[in-house]
Write a protein that holds these residues in place. Structure first.
Motif, PDB file in Angstrom:
ATOM      1  N   UNK A 196      60.633  65.315  92.168  1.00 13.65           N
ATOM      2  CA  UNK A 196      59.544  65.111  93.133  1.00 13.65           C
ATOM      3  C   UNK A 196      58.764  66.258  93.696  1.00 13.65           C
ATOM      4  N   UNK A 197      59.517  67.102  94.241  1.00 16.07           N
ATOM      5  CA  UNK A 197      58.837  68.267  95.057  1.00 16.07           C
ATOM      6  C   UNK A 197      58.353  68.931  94.237  1.00 16.07           C
ATOM      7  N   UNK A 226      53.186  71.184  91.821  1.00 17.86           N
ATOM      8  CA  UNK A 226      52.079  71.214  90.796  1.00 17.86           C
ATOM      9  C   UNK A 226      50.832  70.675  90.938  1.00 17.86           C
ATOM     10  N   UNK A 227      50.997  69.445  91.829  1.00 18.10           N
ATOM     11  CA  UNK A 227      49.583  68.719  92.059  1.00 18.10           C
ATOM     12  C   UNK A 227      48.714  69.656  92.968  1.00 18.10           C
ATOM     13  N   UNK A 253      51.285  63.297  95.985  1.00 18.20           N
ATOM     14  CA  UNK A 253      50.427  64.223  96.400  1.00 18.20           C
ATOM     15  C   UNK A 253      48.922  64.351  95.990  1.00 18.20           C
ATOM     16  N   UNK A 254      48.831  63.234  94.941  1.00 19.66           N
ATOM     17  CA  UNK A 254      47.439  63.073  94.620  1.00 19.66           C
ATOM     18  C   UNK A 254      46.439  62.643  95.687  1.00 19.66           C
ATOM     19  N   UNK A 255      47.074  62.024  96.804  1.00 23.00           N
ATOM     20  CA  UNK A 255      46.178  61.276  97.770  1.00 23.00           C
ATOM     21  C   UNK A 255      46.709  61.720  99.250  1.00 23.00           C
ATOM     22  N   UNK A 288      53.042  65.440 101.067  1.00 23.52           N
ATOM     23  CA  UNK A 288      54.025  64.121 101.161  1.00 23.52           C
ATOM     24  C   UNK A 288      55.518  64.350 101.003  1.00 23.52           C
ATOM     25  N   UNK A 289      55.868  65.950 101.081  1.00 18.84           N
ATOM     26  CA  UNK A 289      57.232  66.256 101.263  1.00 18.84           C
ATOM     27  C   UNK A 289      58.091  65.407 102.137  1.00 18.84           C
TER      28      UNK A 289
END
Lengths: 330, 271
Positions: B82-83, B88-89, B174-176, B180-181
Motif C-alpha cells: 500500500x505504501x 508510486x502514485x 492516493x489518487x484522491x 493517505x499514509x
C-alpha cells in the motif's frame, strides 16, 4: 504510426497553499483550488516515420503533451488518435507498439542488473527470446554497455543507465518512440551515441519519434520537424529550415584576418558587428545581402578564414517564444 | 507455467532476487522473526500466570493459535505494498508500469507473492519449531483430516488474496488524497486486531465478534487457527467459503472499476 491531435487542453487543479501556520490550520477546513491550464488547445498531425522535436521552456506543456500521447494522462478536452487508438484507453495492442523514455524516471529495476529487467520485458512483450537476446547484444554493443548489463542498475553511471533504458525501450521494436529529455545530464559522447541509435532505429524501421529536449543539438541533429510549444500553445510547427527562414532574417558571418587588418575589418558595416575576438570579427547580415557582403570583405581585407552560419536555434526559439513576428514577412 | 503467466512468474522471481540482493537486511529480518516468537511466548506466559485458561484457550492452545494466526497474517498483510503504491502514485513512478501491455494489479500481486516467498519459509520455521515442541512436550496432537487441510489451504489462499485486494484499494486512495499514509497505518493496526492475530476473536464480546465474522479480515489469521484447533463447525464450512468467495469477487470488481476511474485522476508527476 500516424498521430492526430486536435485541440487538446489539459487543466490541472491544484490546492493553493498559503504561507504561515494559521493558513495551514485553516486549510484543514477550507481549501482554495486553483486551475492551471497546462495545454490550451494544441493541434498537430504527425505522419508515420517522422522524427519530430518538441521544444519549449520549462512548464510550456511539452511533457504533458508527451504523457497524453503515451496515455498516461487524459486530456481535459480535445482528442488524440494514434493509428485509430485513443492512448488513454491503454489498449495492449497500442502499448505493445509504444516506447517511452524519460530522463528522470526509468523502467529498469534499480536493485537488479539491467539484464534481469530485459528478461522480464521479453516475457511481457512476448518476444522471441533468441531474436530479443541478439537485439540486446547488438544494441548494447553499439552503445558500448555490454560489460555493465550484469551490474545492478543503481551502480551504473547516468550515461550507462540511460543507454540501458534506451535498450529497454527499443527491445520490442516500438512503432512510436516518445523521448522526454533522453540526453539530460549526459556527456557529449553518451548523448551522441544515444542520438545515433535513435536516428538509426527511426530510419531503418520507420519508427515515429517524438523527442522533447532542451538540448538543441538533439533537435538539430535528428529531427526533420520542430514543434515549439509555449504556454500550452503551438507557436511554430514546421521544418527547421522553414523555422530559420521564417524567424531568422540574419545569418552570422565570421572572418579571421591578420591583426593589423582588424580595425579595417571592423569599419566594414560597423553597425552589423556582433562580435570581436582576437583576430576574428562577426557580423549579423541579412540573408539576401550575404553574397555581396562576402564579396566586399574578400576585396577589402586579407581573409585567413571565413564562415557563414545560421544563428543558434536557441536564439530563434527564444525569439518565437517571445512573440517575435516572422522576420521574413516584415 | 504457460506463456500467458510467464511474465507474472518472472516478476515474482525478480522480487525474490531483489530481496536476496541485500544480505544484511535478510539476515536481520530472520533474527528478528525468532526474537518475536520468543517475545510472544514470554508475553503470554505472563498473561497466563496464575490461571489455567483464558476463555476456551489453554496456554498451549493460545500459543498454537497465535503462531498460526500470525503466520497467516504475515502472508496476508500487504501494508508495505500500500505504501509503495502511494509513493508510486504521488511521485509518478507508476508511469513505466502503466506503459506496459500487462495488468498492473496482477504484476503487483505476483511481485508481492515473490516478496512473501522470501520470508515465508523462515516464518514457517519460526512458528513450526514451537508447534513441534508443543506436540512433543505438551502432549498436543494435530487432528486434521484431508477436509480440514483443504479448508486450511483454500482459506489461506483466499485470505492472502483478500489482504492484497484491500491493500490495493488502500493504496489507491492516493489518487484522491494527498497523503493517505496515516489511513494505511490505522488500517494496519485495525486489521491486526480484527484478524485475530493479536488475540482470538472468541475473546471479543458476542455482538462485536458477530460483526467481525462477517468481514473478510477473519480469513487472515483467525479462521486458519480455528481450523488447526478444531474450533470450526464443519456444517458452516460451505457458508464460510461462500462468504470468502463473495468478498474476493466484490473486492476484485471494486479494484478493477476504481482503478479505471482513479487513473483519470493520475497526474503522472515528474518527467
Amino acid at each position: 504510426m500516424d498521430i492526430d491531435v486536435r485541440e487538446i487542453t489539459k487543466i490541472y487543479r491544484v490546492f493553493d497553499k498559503k504561507e504561515g501556520l494559521r493558513a495551514s490550520a485553516l486549510s484543514l477546513f477550507h481549501r482554495e483550488m486553483r486551475e492551471i491550464p497546462a495545454l490550451r488547445g494544441i493541434s498537430f498531425h504527425i505522419d508515420g516515420g517522422e522524427i519530430v522535436g518538441f521544444v519549449g521552456k520549462n512548464g510550456s506543456g511539452k511533457t504533458t503533451t508527451m504523457k497524453i500521447l503515451a496515455g498516461l494522462l487524459s486530456p481535459t478536452a480535445g482528442s488524440v488518435r494514434i493509428d485509430g487508438w485513443t492512448p488513454f484507453d491503454k489498449d495492449y495492442e497500442f502499448l505493445k507498439r509504444l516506447g517511452f523514455i524519460t530522463g528522470q524516471k526509468g523502467q529498469l529495476r534499480p536493485d537488479l542488473p539491467a539484464a534481469d529487467s530485459f528478461d522480464l520485458l521479453i516475457s511481457i512483450y512476448e518476444l522471441d527470446r533468441t531474436e530479443a537476446e541478439k537485439r540486446i547484444g547488438d544494441l548494447a554493443g553499439e552503445l558500448t554497455v555490454e560489460h555493465v548489463l550484469s551490474q545492478p542498475v543503481r551502480l551504473l553511471s547516468l550515461g550507462q543507465r540511460m543507454k540501458c533504458e534506451l535498450i529497454a525501450s527499443l527491445l520490442h521494436g516500438p512503432s512510436l518512440l516518445l523521448l522526454d529529455e533522453p540526453t539530460l545530464g549526459l556527456d557529449f559522447a553518451s548523448a551522441e551515441s544515444i542520438r545515433r541509435i535513435i536516428y538509426k532505429e527511426a530510419k531503418e524501421k520507420g519508427t515515429t519519434v517524438i523527442l522533447s529536449s532542451h538540448i538543441l543539438d538533439d533537435i538539430q541533429e535528428i529531427c526533420g520537424r520542430m514543434i515549439l510549444i509555449d504556454a500550452g500553445r503551438v507557436k511554430f510547427d514546421g521544418s527547421l529550415d522553414a523555422c530559420f527562414r521564417a524567424y531568422a532574417k540574419h545569418k552570422i558571418l565570421t572572418v579571421r584576418t591578420k591583426k593589423d587588418q582588424m580595425e579595417l575589418a571592423k569599419r566594414i558595416a560597423p553597425d552589423a558587428v556582433c562580435g570581436v575576438e582576437n583576430n576574428t570579427v562577426s557580423w549579423e547580415i541579412p540573408r539576401e545581402e550575404m553574397p555581396r557582403m562576402v564579396e566586399r570583405i574578400m576585396r577589402q581585407i586579407g581573409v585567413e578564414d571565413i564562415t557563414v552560419k545560421e544563428p543558434s536555434l536557441g536564439k530563434v526559439i527564444e525569439r518565437i517564444a517571445a512573440g517575435g513576428n516572422r522576420e521574413a514577412e516584415k | 507455467m504457460s506463456g500467458k503467466y510467464e511474465k507474472y512468474r518472472k516478476n515474482m522471481f525478480l522480487a525474490l532476487k531483489t530481496a536476496y540482493m541485500y544480505r544484511e537486511n535478510f539476515l536481520i529480518s530472520v533474527v528478528m522473526r525468532f526474537i518475536v516468537v520468543l517475545l510472544t511466548l514470554y508475553l503470554w506466559k505472563a498473561v497466563y500466570a496464575g490461571r489455567d485458561a483464558l476463555g476456551d484457550y489453554s496456554f498451549l492452545e493460545m500459543i498454537l493459535y497465535l503462531f498460526l494466526a500470525n503466520f497467516i497474517y504475515g502472508l496476508g498483510n500487504f501494508d508495505g505494498f500500500s505504501y509503495e503504491l502511494v509513493d508510486s502514485i504521488l511521485q509518478g513512478k507508476l508511469n513505466s508500469a502503466l506503459l506496459r501491455p500487462v495488468s498492473y494489479s496482477r504484476m503487483a500481486f505476483f511481485e508481492c507473492v515473490g516478496q512473501k516467498l522470501v520470508y515465508a519459509p523462515i516464518d514457517f520455521l519460526a512458528y513450526v519449531i514451537p508447534l513441534g515442541a508443543a506436540a512433543v512436550y505438551g502432549g498436543w496432537r494435530l487432528r486434521m483430516g484431508p477436509a480440514a487441510w483443504c479448508m486450511l489451504l483454500l482459506t489461506s489462499a483466499g485470505g492472502v488474496l483478500t489482504g492484497f485486494l484491500i491493500s490495493f484499494l488502500m493504496g489507491m486512495i492516493a489518487f484522491y488524497v494527498e497523503n493517505p499514509r496515516v489511513l494505511i497505518f490505522i488500517k494496519g493496526e485495525l486489521f491486526a486486531l480484527l484478524s485475530g492475530s493479536l488475540i482470538p476473536l472468541d475473546l471479543f464480546p458476542q455482538g462485536v465478534r458477530a460483526f467481525i465474522e462477517m468481514l473478510p479480515v477473519k480469513y487472515i489469521g483467525y479462521y486458519q487457527s480455528s481450523i488447526l484447533l478444531g474450533h470450526v463447525r464443519w456444517e458452516e464450512c460451505v457458508y464460510d467459503l461462500a462468504l470468502l468467495a463473495g468478498w474476493i469477487l466484490l473486492l476484485t470488481l471494486l479494484v478493477r472499476r476504481l482503478w479505471r476511474l482513479a487513473l483519470t485522476k493520475y497526474i503522472a508527476n515528474g518527467g
